[in-house]
Scaffold this active site. Structure first.
Site, PDB file in Angstrom:
ATOM      1  N   LYS A 220       0.761  -1.239   0.068  1.00  0.00           N
ATOM      2  CA  LYS A 220      -0.558  -0.252  -0.161  1.00  0.00           C
ATOM      3  C   LYS A 220       1.231   1.255   0.207  1.00  0.00           C
ATOM      4  CE  LYS A 220      -3.907   2.842   2.400  1.00  0.00           C
ATOM      5  NZ  LYS A 220      -4.339   1.817   3.533  1.00  0.00           N
ATOM      6  N   GLU A 226      10.550  -4.389   4.813  1.00  0.00           N
ATOM      7  CA  GLU A 226      10.599  -5.966   4.295  1.00  0.00           C
ATOM      8  C   GLU A 226      10.728  -6.555   3.105  1.00  0.00           C
ATOM      9  OE1 GLU A 226       8.782  -4.609   6.315  1.00  0.00           O
ATOM     10  OE2 GLU A 226       8.722  -6.235   8.564  1.00  0.00           O
ATOM     11  N   GLY A 281      -5.137  -1.363   5.407  1.00  0.00           N
ATOM     12  CA  GLY A 281      -4.265  -2.371   4.324  1.00  0.00           C
ATOM     13  C   GLY A 281      -4.156  -4.157   4.619  1.00  0.00           C
ATOM     14  N   ARG A 282      -5.061  -4.071   6.126  1.00  0.00           N
ATOM     15  CA  ARG A 282      -5.279  -6.056   6.322  1.00  0.00           C
ATOM     16  C   ARG A 282      -7.231  -6.105   6.057  1.00  0.00           C
ATOM     17  NH1 ARG A 282      -4.659  -2.547   9.994  1.00  0.00           N
ATOM     18  NH2 ARG A 282      -6.130  -1.676  11.743  1.00  0.00           N
ATOM     19  N   GLU A 367      -4.710  -6.761  14.862  1.00  0.00           N
ATOM     20  CA  GLU A 367      -4.154  -5.609  14.342  1.00  0.00           C
ATOM     21  C   GLU A 367      -5.243  -4.314  14.313  1.00  0.00           C
ATOM     22  OE1 GLU A 367      -0.259  -4.958  11.479  1.00  0.00           O
ATOM     23  OE2 GLU A 367      -2.036  -3.777  10.643  1.00  0.00           O
ATOM     24  N   HIS A 398      -5.034 -33.268  18.081  1.00  0.00           N
ATOM     25  CA  HIS A 398      -3.858 -33.921  18.229  1.00  0.00           C
ATOM     26  C   HIS A 398      -2.978 -33.311  18.948  1.00  0.00           C
ATOM     27  CE1 HIS A 398      -5.349 -37.255  16.857  1.00  0.00           C
ATOM     28  NE2 HIS A 398      -6.005 -36.922  16.175  1.00  0.00           N
ATOM     29  N   LYS A 518       9.415  -0.350  13.445  1.00  0.00           N
ATOM     30  CA  LYS A 518      10.344  -0.406  12.781  1.00  0.00           C
ATOM     31  C   LYS A 518      10.942   0.404  13.207  1.00  0.00           C
ATOM     32  CE  LYS A 518       5.514  -1.150  10.367  1.00  0.00           C
ATOM     33  NZ  LYS A 518       4.514  -0.501   9.502  1.00  0.00           N
TER      34      LYS A 518
HETATM   35  O1  F6P Z   1       2.174  -4.345   9.929  1.00  0.00           O
HETATM   36  C1  F6P Z   1       2.247  -2.772   9.248  1.00  0.00           C
HETATM   37  C2  F6P Z   1       1.136  -2.608   8.293  1.00  0.00           C
HETATM   38  O2  F6P Z   1       1.257  -1.409   7.834  1.00  0.00           O
HETATM   39  C3  F6P Z   1       0.015  -3.541   8.169  1.00  0.00           C
HETATM   40  O3  F6P Z   1      -1.319  -2.590   8.178  1.00  0.00           O
HETATM   41  C4  F6P Z   1       0.268  -3.154   6.612  1.00  0.00           C
HETATM   42  O4  F6P Z   1      -0.539  -4.471   5.792  1.00  0.00           O
HETATM   43  C5  F6P Z   1       1.110  -4.096   6.614  1.00  0.00           C
HETATM   44  O5  F6P Z   1       2.375  -3.369   6.907  1.00  0.00           O
HETATM   45  C6  F6P Z   1       1.619  -3.601   4.806  1.00  0.00           C
HETATM   46  O6  F6P Z   1       2.402  -2.519   4.549  1.00  0.00           O
HETATM   47  P1  F6P Z   1       2.101  -2.319   2.882  1.00  0.00           P
HETATM   48  O7  F6P Z   1       1.282  -3.269   2.201  1.00  0.00           O
HETATM   49  O8  F6P Z   1       2.433  -0.596   3.116  1.00  0.00           O
HETATM   50  O9  F6P Z   1       3.309  -2.715   2.725  1.00  0.00           O
END
Ligand code: F6P
Length: 554
Positions: A220, A226, A281-282, A367, A398, A518
């Protein structure tokens, strides 16, 4: 239209904490009388409970009769929901009001699955034309990959699609890809890379040919550490073989709200699939974040998924609260978390295809509702979002069910099952479902001392073999795991989370709590790299951990 600013104790008249509401107090009193309620007695008093406490909506049937509730419990919970203004809050979301007030944004993921000809507005603008345009662009992209029209830099067709994203830009696509694998294009390989641990990238790509591989960089913000790290590694991996910058255009597309970031990375914005800040995002699975899914499933199945969502959205918006599946599910969670001291809740799908379902809702729920400050800026004095966990049955049986049956904690369970299997081999499905029904029955009714004795159990073992029962569960079933049923199921949980956030008077659509880690990681990274003599200004524990790493990393 309500005001879109956030409240603070300094602004306006103080608003009563939810625990001060008479409806909350009525539930507290009621809980005293319900603490020892047992399904054995509840079913004896009302043998028709399964009729009274079940609902059918969209593709789903929900039996919540094995919960520790009576009609009065529900009545009181519904009173609380009404006192919290749930009906008007639902309307506000669908009206595109900026209900995410801490970020001053609308929360309109429902527009992503809305019909093209039904306007939905943000700031007075009907967003449906742009939603529809992106959906068409996605379908066109999927068709071009599937038909072989979209080719790699050397002219080879795309055989592998790798989605790079994390959190909401990964968990949803992974979960739905796994859930609907049965319906997917089996001739192509779909992989998902999220962890910044290079192992994830390495294992996802080690057997792939770069000439046949397309990366979808899904983010987003297009700034997430990452995702950006993995995207740059993917680019180097590609160019190691193709040695031509021009190859990037044929092997990378982006999904983002940040066109500038996409351009800076070197992806042509022609190959960017847009979404908007009113999509959290979620909650972004049905936005362009679903690009890998439409490519794997094809347009027809993807549309059926959206239709399943849309049906549940309509149900949520229009059904009266007492017949509203997400609202009932939400209120059951409030009942256990706030009045009967449950800390966690499990999601137990009896379908191997749903093996990432609980992980997906860990993010969506935790979240969203992992908050401890109310909408007036005050610390809450009650529990908010529960801990979500779970694994598919029967594997969970199990592993951790022992604790649910005979441990000391109350753990409400959601059992999800289907009448027909997508892989009807022998009697596997009958056995799976026999376990599905049996576990819920055992949790609810247990086994009394008298029953244990009647089996001839030695007296010394009777206490160990007795099952107290009284463990609540909710059963959600559909005829079969289809794209439509899955869409309805996901939307059910999304709206459950929304409804609970309203009852708890918290903001469910921000996530400031993930930021501090972060920021600290950004500060620590150069310190680690500076080597052993660096001056570290953290606490002694953090300093020692970094020193250990520095000492052993070579
Ligand atoms: O973990 C925090 C967060 O902002 C989430 O809400 C989001 O889904 C994720 O990081 C990834 O964010 P982006 O889509 O901006 O890379």
């Amino acid at each position: 239209m309500r005001k879109n600013t956030i409240n603070s104790p300094a602004q306006g008249a103080p608003v009563m904490s939810v625990t001060q509401l008479p409806q909350w107090k009525a539930l507290e009193n009621h809980a005293v009388t319900m603490r020892d309620a047992h399904p054995r007695d509840l079913f004896q008093q009302d043998p028709g409970r399964a009729e009274t406490f079940s609902l059918e909506a969209c593709s789903l049937w929900m039996d919540y009769s094995k919960n520790l509730i009576t009609s009065e419990t529900l009545h009181l919970l519904l009173d609380l929901a009404r006192a919290r203004g749930l009906e008007s809050e639902i309307q506000a979301m669908f009206d595109g009001e900026k209900i995410n007030r801490t970020e001053n944004r609308a929360v309109l993921h429902v527009a992503l699955r809305n019909r093209a000809d039904q306007p939905m507005r943000v700031d007075g603008e009907d967003v449906m034309p742009k939603v529809t345009a992106v959906r068409r662009k996605m379908a066109d992209f999927a068709r071009r990959v599937q038909s072989g029209e979209w080719r790699g830099h050397t002219g080879q067709p795309i055989r592998n699609v790798v989605n790079i994203g994390i959190g909401g830009s990964d968990l949803g696509p992974v979960m739905v890809y796994e859930a609907l694998k049965h319906y997917s294009d089996r001739g192509r390989t779909f992989r998902f890379v999220s962890n910044v641990d290079a192992t994830h990238f390495h294992e996802a790509t080690r057997d792939l040919d770069p000439r046949e591989t397309l990366f979808i960089v899904a983010s987003k913000t297009f700034t997430t550490q990452e995702t950006m790290t993995n995207a740059h590694t993917a680019r180097s991996w590609l160019l190691e073989t193709l040695s031509d910058e021009a190859a990037v255009a044929k092997h990378f597309v982006a999904v983002s709200t940040n066109a500038e970031g996409v351009r800076d990375f070197g992806i042509d914005t022609e190959n960017m699939f847009e979404f908007w800040d009113w999509v959290g995002g979620r909650y972004s699975l049905t936005s362009a974040i679903g690009l890998s899914l439409i490519t794997a499933l094809g347009e027809t199945h993807f549309d059926a998924l959206l239709e399943g969502y849309r049906d549940m959205d309509t149900h949520f918006r229009t059904a009266p609260l007492e017949k509203n599946m997400p609202v009932i599910a939400a209120l059951l969670g409030v009942w256990y978390g706030n009045f009967l001291d449950a800390d966690t809740t499990t999601i137990l799908p009896y379908d191997q295809y749903l093996h990432r379902f609980a992980a997906y809702f860990q993010q969506a729920d935790m979240e969203s509702n992992g908050k401890s400050v109310d909408r007036q800026g005050r610390p809450v004095d009650y529990q908010t979002g529960p801990i979500i966990w779970g694994e598919p049955g029967t594997n969970g049986q199990h592993a951790f069910y022992q604790l649910i049956h005979q441990g000391t904690r109350m753990i409400p369970c959601d059992f999800i099952g289907f009448a027909r299997s997508l892989n009807p081999i022998g009697d596997h499905h009958a056995k799976l479902m026999a376990n599905f029904f049996a576990q819920q029955e055992a949790l609810a009714f247990g086994k009394t001392e008298a029953q244990v004795r009647a089996e001839g159990t030695p007296e010394a073992l009777v206490p160990y073999k007795t099952f107290a029962g009284g463990k609540p569960s909710t059963c959600i079933m559909a005829p079969q795991l289809t794209p439509h049923a899955l869409g309805s199921l996901i939307a059910l949980y999304e709206h459950k989370i929304f409804s609970q956030g309203i009852v708890w008077d918290i903001y469910s659509f921000d996530q400031w709590g993930v930021e501090l880690g972060k920021q600290l990681a950004k500060k620590i990274l150069p310190e680690m790299e500076a080597g052993e003599g660096t001056d570290l200004q953290h606490d002694s524990s953090t300093n020692a951990q970094i020193r250990y790493y520095q000492k052993h990393r070579q």
